[in-house]
Design an enzyme around this catalytic site. Structure first.
Site, PDB file in Angstrom:
ATOM      1  N   LYS A 171       0.773  -1.210   0.060  1.00  0.00           N
ATOM      2  CA  LYS A 171       0.005   0.055   0.044  1.00  0.00           C
ATOM      3  C   LYS A 171       0.916   1.262  -0.004  1.00  0.00           C
ATOM      4  O   LYS A 171       0.582   2.180  -0.505  1.00  0.00           O
ATOM      5  CB  LYS A 171      -1.007  -0.137   1.278  1.00  0.00           C
ATOM      6  CG  LYS A 171      -2.133  -0.902   0.892  1.00  0.00           C
ATOM      7  CD  LYS A 171      -3.269  -0.547   1.680  1.00  0.00           C
ATOM      8  CE  LYS A 171      -4.648  -1.497   1.207  1.00  0.00           C
ATOM      9  NZ  LYS A 171      -5.628  -1.448   1.791  1.00  0.00           N
ATOM     10  N   LYS A 225      -4.863  -9.223  -7.682  1.00  0.00           N
ATOM     11  CA  LYS A 225      -6.223  -9.703  -7.040  1.00  0.00           C
ATOM     12  C   LYS A 225      -7.501  -8.777  -7.531  1.00  0.00           C
ATOM     13  O   LYS A 225      -6.972  -7.626  -7.948  1.00  0.00           O
ATOM     14  CB  LYS A 225      -6.203  -9.932  -5.787  1.00  0.00           C
ATOM     15  CG  LYS A 225      -6.132  -8.687  -5.189  1.00  0.00           C
ATOM     16  CD  LYS A 225      -6.846  -8.907  -3.405  1.00  0.00           C
ATOM     17  CE  LYS A 225      -6.800  -7.890  -2.719  1.00  0.00           C
ATOM     18  NZ  LYS A 225      -7.598  -7.916  -1.357  1.00  0.00           N
ATOM     19  N   LYS A 231     -11.650  -3.467  -5.171  1.00  0.00           N
ATOM     20  CA  LYS A 231     -12.717  -2.599  -5.385  1.00  0.00           C
ATOM     21  C   LYS A 231     -12.200  -1.081  -5.578  1.00  0.00           C
ATOM     22  O   LYS A 231     -12.920  -0.397  -6.124  1.00  0.00           O
ATOM     23  CB  LYS A 231     -13.802  -2.784  -4.367  1.00  0.00           C
ATOM     24  CG  LYS A 231     -13.278  -2.455  -2.760  1.00  0.00           C
ATOM     25  CD  LYS A 231     -14.373  -2.468  -1.742  1.00  0.00           C
ATOM     26  CE  LYS A 231     -14.170  -3.415  -0.780  1.00  0.00           C
ATOM     27  NZ  LYS A 231     -12.994  -3.270   0.005  1.00  0.00           N
TER      28      LYS A 231
END
Ligand code: AQP
Length: 334
Positions: A116, A198, A201
């Site tokens: 992140k 992956k 969203k």
């Protein structure tokens, strides 16, 4: 006759956007079934969402939408506790204590922090770094026995166990050491545009994911555009054919067919037909959930009522644990 105590499960999902098919297959779909066997607490993890910059109005909307989607997907508030993380302040109270019992070195090793940070180099904040301590608080505050996690969260769960163990040995037995609960259907669904990553969203490419609220037309279009390969044969090979294999996983989840059956079914047929079949199964699986979701979301008072009831029930358990922990670490009780 003595009754065996049911094990307790805690799981959470961030309201960082509308849930994807990946969230549904990997997490939410299994949550409803777990209610038969376990005492479940399900949390909309809005505090975790703040580790990445959010638009306030969107975060609020997504939080209510997330709760509505969980209800639509079968979370039963009369059997499980459904709540929003920030509605139970005890999580942040325990978080501080656990931060003080976490080591810089172990937090630095978390791959999600590294990922992140690389994804948001302009906002490598303290919350992103100490996220695993808050996640440990979420779990340990309820003495959860089991935590359904995907592979991506197993490192954080291990850290939660280490923190719990360290606390127990420093201050006496306090926390239950949680175990991961791996559901056999817990497939990892990959991006439709980049099948090595992956499905997420918060992906900036809308064609990379199927949202739980996507209309049939949109679902069909996204599957038609899904990245595959030039071989033209429907067969599973995660290394060489990650795109096709991902579509096969999705088809398998909703049809119950294994890879061999799927391969036989589409022998001699092109990717076009296969993609349409995948889209059709997803469209029909999502239709009843979407109907329920729209009905529930329209009833704001109902959703908020469930969340208030959930917050009260969760707080009763969590406050007790925080009081115990504060006492053990030596904070003055008056
Ligand atoms: N692609 C996926 N396949 C299977 N399971 C998945 N999960 C997420 N993506 C997939 C599972 O969904 C649960 C909730 O995830 P989360 O919302 O807390 O955070 P996440 O894993 O970071 O999900 P996203 O969609 O990728 O969110 P963003 O884009 O905000 O980071 C977890 O159990 C997770 O394993």
């Amino acid at each position: 006759m003595s009754e065996t105590k049911r094990q307790r499960i805690l799981s959470g999902i961030q309201p960082t956007g509308t849930f994807t098919l990946g969230n549904y297959i990997g997490a939410v779909r299994n949550w409803a079934a777990l209610q038969d066997q376990f005492d479940c607490l399900y949390m909309v993890a809005d505090l975790h969402a703040l580790t990445v910059r959010q638009v306030p109005a969107e975060l609020r909307a997504h939080t209510r939408e997330a709760a509505s989607m969980l209800l639509a997907a079968g979370i039963d508030p009369s059997r499980s506790i459904l709540f929003v993380q920030s509605h139970v302040p005890a999580h942040t109270q325990l978080n501080w204590i656990l931060c003080c019992n976490s080591q810089f070195g172990e937090l630095s090793r978390m791959t999600q922090f590294k990922d992140k940070s690389a994804k948001h180099p302009d906002n490598v904040n303290g919350g992103l770094f100490t996220y695993p301590a808050l996640m440990a608080a979420d779990i340990l505050i309820y003495n959860a026995d089991l935590v359904p996690v995907g592979q991506d969260q197993s490192q954080h769960l291990e850290l939660a166990r280490n923190i719990a163990q360290r606390f127990n040995s420093a201050y006496s037995e306090t926390f239950v050491l949680p175990n991961g609960y791996i559901t056999k259907e817990g497939a990892k669904i990959m991006s439709l545009q980049d099948p090595l990553h992956k499905m997420s969203k918060s992906d900036t490419n809308v064609n990379a994911y199927i949202l739980m609220t996507d209309t049939p037309d949109v679902i069909l279009r996204k599957f038609k555009r899904a990245v595959t390969d030039s071989e033209g044969i429907v067969r599973a090979d995660p290394a060489e054919k990650p795109g096709v294999t991902n579509l096969m996983s999705i088809y398998s989840v909703f049809t119950g067919k294994d890879f061999e059956e799927i391969q036989r079914e589409f022998e001699g047929r092109g990717y076009g037909e296969f993609k349409e079949a995948v889209a059709e199964t997803v469209i029909s699986a999502l239709a009843p959930i979407q109907g329920e979701y729209n009905r529930i979301l329209a009833d704001k008072a109902y959703v908020d009522g469930i969340l208030a009831q959930g917050a009260a029930a969760a707080s009763r358990l969590a406050d007790r644990m925080v009081a115990k922990v504060y006492k053990k670490v030596g904070l003055l009780q008056i």
